[in-house]
Design a protein around this motif. Structure first.
Motif, PDB file in Angstrom:
ATOM      1  N   GLU A 154       0.843  -1.198   0.000  1.00  0.00           N
ATOM      2  CA  GLU A 154       0.000   0.000   0.000  1.00  0.00           C
ATOM      3  C   GLU A 154       0.875   1.244   0.000  1.00  0.00           C
ATOM      4  N   HIS A 155       0.660   2.090  -1.006  1.00  0.00           N
ATOM      5  CA  HIS A 155       1.467   3.299  -1.172  1.00  0.00           C
ATOM      6  C   HIS A 155       0.605   4.422  -1.742  1.00  0.00           C
ATOM      7  N   ASP A 156       1.190   5.609  -1.750  1.00  0.00           N
ATOM      8  CA  ASP A 156       0.645   6.735  -2.493  1.00  0.00           C
ATOM      9  C   ASP A 156       1.215   6.650  -3.911  1.00  0.00           C
ATOM     10  N   PHE A 157       0.341   6.406  -4.892  1.00  0.00           N
ATOM     11  CA  PHE A 157       0.774   6.207  -6.276  1.00  0.00           C
ATOM     12  C   PHE A 157       0.620   7.473  -7.111  1.00  0.00           C
ATOM     13  N   SER A 158       0.838   8.631  -6.504  1.00  0.00           N
ATOM     14  CA  SER A 158       0.692   9.901  -7.228  1.00  0.00           C
ATOM     15  C   SER A 158       1.607   9.985  -8.444  1.00  0.00           C
ATOM     16  N   ALA A 159       2.760   9.335  -8.399  1.00  0.00           N
ATOM     17  CA  ALA A 159       3.696   9.371  -9.525  1.00  0.00           C
ATOM     18  C   ALA A 159       3.140   8.681 -10.763  1.00  0.00           C
ATOM     19  N   PHE A 160       2.115   7.860 -10.595  1.00  0.00           N
ATOM     20  CA  PHE A 160       1.545   7.093 -11.704  1.00  0.00           C
ATOM     21  C   PHE A 160       0.065   7.430 -11.910  1.00  0.00           C
ATOM     22  N   ARG A 161      -0.304   8.633 -11.561  1.00  0.00           N
ATOM     23  CA  ARG A 161      -1.693   9.073 -11.615  1.00  0.00           C
ATOM     24  C   ARG A 161      -1.823  10.238 -12.590  1.00  0.00           C
ATOM     25  N   THR A 162      -2.789  10.178 -13.487  1.00  0.00           N
ATOM     26  CA  THR A 162      -3.004  11.279 -14.411  1.00  0.00           C
ATOM     27  C   THR A 162      -3.528  12.509 -13.673  1.00  0.00           C
ATOM     28  N   VAL A 163      -3.250  13.678 -14.219  1.00  0.00           N
ATOM     29  CA  VAL A 163      -3.726  14.922 -13.597  1.00  0.00           C
ATOM     30  C   VAL A 163      -5.255  15.011 -13.641  1.00  0.00           C
ATOM     31  N   HIS A 164      -5.876  14.212 -14.513  1.00  0.00           N
ATOM     32  CA  HIS A 164      -7.340  14.229 -14.647  1.00  0.00           C
ATOM     33  C   HIS A 164      -8.029  13.249 -13.689  1.00  0.00           C
ATOM     34  N   PHE A 195      -7.518   0.885  -8.816  1.00  0.00           N
ATOM     35  CA  PHE A 195      -6.526   1.580  -9.613  1.00  0.00           C
ATOM     36  C   PHE A 195      -6.917   3.042  -9.811  1.00  0.00           C
ATOM     37  N   LEU A 196      -5.908   3.879  -9.955  1.00  0.00           N
ATOM     38  CA  LEU A 196      -6.104   5.277 -10.298  1.00  0.00           C
ATOM     39  C   LEU A 196      -6.231   5.410 -11.811  1.00  0.00           C
ATOM     40  N   HIS A 197      -6.717   6.565 -12.259  1.00  0.00           N
ATOM     41  CA  HIS A 197      -6.864   6.832 -13.691  1.00  0.00           C
ATOM     42  C   HIS A 197      -5.487   6.753 -14.368  1.00  0.00           C
ATOM     43  N   HIS A 198      -5.359   5.887 -15.364  1.00  0.00           N
ATOM     44  CA  HIS A 198      -4.127   5.673 -16.138  1.00  0.00           C
ATOM     45  C   HIS A 198      -3.002   5.041 -15.319  1.00  0.00           C
ATOM     46  N   MET A 199      -3.294   4.530 -14.139  1.00  0.00           N
ATOM     47  CA  MET A 199      -2.233   4.013 -13.269  1.00  0.00           C
ATOM     48  C   MET A 199      -1.446   2.878 -13.926  1.00  0.00           C
ATOM     49  N   VAL A 200      -2.126   1.912 -14.511  1.00  0.00           N
ATOM     50  CA  VAL A 200      -1.428   0.781 -15.126  1.00  0.00           C
ATOM     51  C   VAL A 200      -0.591   1.257 -16.310  1.00  0.00           C
ATOM     52  N   ARG A 201      -1.164   2.067 -17.160  1.00  0.00           N
ATOM     53  CA  ARG A 201      -0.439   2.543 -18.345  1.00  0.00           C
ATOM     54  C   ARG A 201       0.751   3.412 -17.963  1.00  0.00           C
ATOM     55  N   ASN A 202       0.645   4.168 -16.879  1.00  0.00           N
ATOM     56  CA  ASN A 202       1.766   4.989 -16.434  1.00  0.00           C
ATOM     57  C   ASN A 202       2.870   4.138 -15.814  1.00  0.00           C
ATOM     58  N   ALA A 232       8.099  10.884 -14.066  1.00  0.00           N
ATOM     59  CA  ALA A 232       7.921   9.468 -14.417  1.00  0.00           C
ATOM     60  C   ALA A 232       7.864   9.303 -15.928  1.00  0.00           C
ATOM     61  N   GLY A 233       7.763   8.059 -16.384  1.00  0.00           N
ATOM     62  CA  GLY A 233       7.720   7.785 -17.813  1.00  0.00           C
ATOM     63  C   GLY A 233       6.406   8.195 -18.448  1.00  0.00           C
ATOM     64  N   PRO A 234       6.352   8.173 -19.785  1.00  0.00           N
ATOM     65  CA  PRO A 234       5.126   8.542 -20.498  1.00  0.00           C
ATOM     66  C   PRO A 234       4.023   7.506 -20.302  1.00  0.00           C
ATOM     67  N   THR A 235       2.804   7.887 -20.586  1.00  0.00           N
ATOM     68  CA  THR A 235       1.667   6.976 -20.521  1.00  0.00           C
ATOM     69  C   THR A 235       1.720   6.003 -21.694  1.00  0.00           C
ATOM     70  N   ALA A 236       1.730   4.716 -21.420  1.00  0.00           N
ATOM     71  CA  ALA A 236       1.759   3.712 -22.488  1.00  0.00           C
ATOM     72  C   ALA A 236       0.442   3.750 -23.264  1.00  0.00           C
ATOM     73  N   PRO A 237       0.456   3.390 -24.557  1.00  0.00           N
ATOM     74  CA  PRO A 237      -0.768   3.395 -25.367  1.00  0.00           C
ATOM     75  C   PRO A 237      -1.826   2.448 -24.798  1.00  0.00           C
ATOM     76  N   PRO A 238      -3.110   2.705 -25.086  1.00  0.00           N
ATOM     77  CA  PRO A 238      -4.175   1.848 -24.540  1.00  0.00           C
ATOM     78  C   PRO A 238      -4.282   0.490 -25.211  1.00  0.00           C
ATOM     79  N   ASP A 239      -3.765   0.348 -26.416  1.00  0.00           N
ATOM     80  CA  ASP A 239      -4.014  -0.842 -27.219  1.00  0.00           C
ATOM     81  C   ASP A 239      -3.703  -2.153 -26.522  1.00  0.00           C
ATOM     82  N   GLY A 240      -2.590  -2.197 -25.786  1.00  0.00           N
ATOM     83  CA  GLY A 240      -2.179  -3.452 -25.184  1.00  0.00           C
ATOM     84  C   GLY A 240      -2.822  -3.777 -23.864  1.00  0.00           C
ATOM     85  N   LEU A 241      -3.711  -2.914 -23.377  1.00  0.00           N
ATOM     86  CA  LEU A 241      -4.268  -3.082 -22.029  1.00  0.00           C
ATOM     87  C   LEU A 241      -5.602  -3.811 -22.047  1.00  0.00           C
TER      88      LEU A 241
END
Length: 269
Positions: A154-164, A195-202, A232-241
């Motif tokens: 359990e952590h704060d995953f702000s680094a992998f969370r979209t601004v939206h 999961f947070l918005h875009h968390m997996v892709r981020n 952090a790194g860019p958001t990965a494309p949605p296609d593979g998710l």
């Protein structure tokens, strides 16, 4: 009567799960809107649905769980086949069963599982391209796996969370994450309570930098501790998710693919 559904869909032609218009409209841009229209046809009355976890535009689902209420007298097979017959080819209802009135597709779930598939070769995919991301540079899947283990717990995953992201806080419990190579594909599987918005892709976007050797393995831990999305790194494309499924306690008597095992709380991915 309350019913639970297992819904499979190819998200490539949709703007995501969540309905963007009023219930009962002719909108075909989201999975929720076409599913509710199909169920309403079967019920001969308006039907509104609640899902286990909303998916973004272009994201697929192997078994999204949905609940709805209806006073229409239909057996589960009738709901399943009737709704599927009114859905586009990219969506189907895999199963339907009655559930207790206090079952909630979102709040009763204890975990969610995602899978992200990357084709790792010099040439982009032709076959199955709608279900694959593509990376032409060689990836070290073992390094990606080792780096990902720092995210467990359990952590704060702000680094992998979209601004939206509209979640009230960024704390999540990541229960399992694995990266493995299967021939030309690198597969990332992840399970968390939510999961947070875009968390997996981020997360995947950052792991790709580790896999290409552009960042060290301990960089993921640094990102997590820093809580800064901008580094952090860019958001990965949605296609593979693919949203594999939510997981529920056995008390709800749902199909095995969405039920937590009796002897463990986090099934292996």
């Amino acid at each position: 009567m309350r019913y639970a559904l297992g819904v499979e869909y190819d998200g490539g032609g949709f703007l995501g799960w969540q309905r963007l218009s009023k219930p009962g409209s002719d909108d075909e841009s989201t999975v929720q809107s076409v599913l509710e229209r199909a169920l309403s046809f079967v019920a001969n009355a308006p039907v509104e649905t609640v899902c286990a976890g909303r998916t973004d535009a272009g994201v697929h689902a192997q078994c999204q769980v949905v609940h709805f209420d209806s006073g229409a007298r239909r057996d589960p097979r009738g709901w399943m086949l009737g709704a599927t017959s009114r859905l586009p080819a990219s969506v189907c209802v895999r199963w339907c069963q009655p559930v207790a009135d206090d079952f909630h597709a979102r709040f009763s779930a204890r975990a969610r599982r995602y899978r992200y598939a990357i084709l790792n070769r010099a040439v982009r995919p032709a076959l199955g391209r709608q279900y694959l991301s593509w990376e032409r540079l060689p990836l070290d899947a073992d390094a990606m796996h080792r780096a990902a283990q720092s995210l467990l717990g359990e952590h704060d995953f702000s680094a992998f969370r979209t601004v939206h992201c509209q979640a009230p806080h960024a704390r999540r419990n990541l229960q399992a994450i694995a990266v493995r190579r299967d021939g030309e594909q690198v597969i990332v599987t992840v399970q968390a309570n939510a999961f947070l918005h875009h968390m997996v892709r981020n997360i995947v976007g950052s792991l790709l930098l580790v896999g290409r050797g552009e960042q060290p393995e301990d960089w993921m831990a640094q990102l997590l501790a820093g809580r800064d999305r901008t580094v952090a790194g860019p958001t990965a494309p949605p296609d593979g998710l693919v949203f594999v499924s939510p997981l529920y306690p056995p008390q709800w008597r749902l199909p095995a693919e969405v039920t937590l095992g009796a002897d463990h709380t986090a099934p292996s991915l």
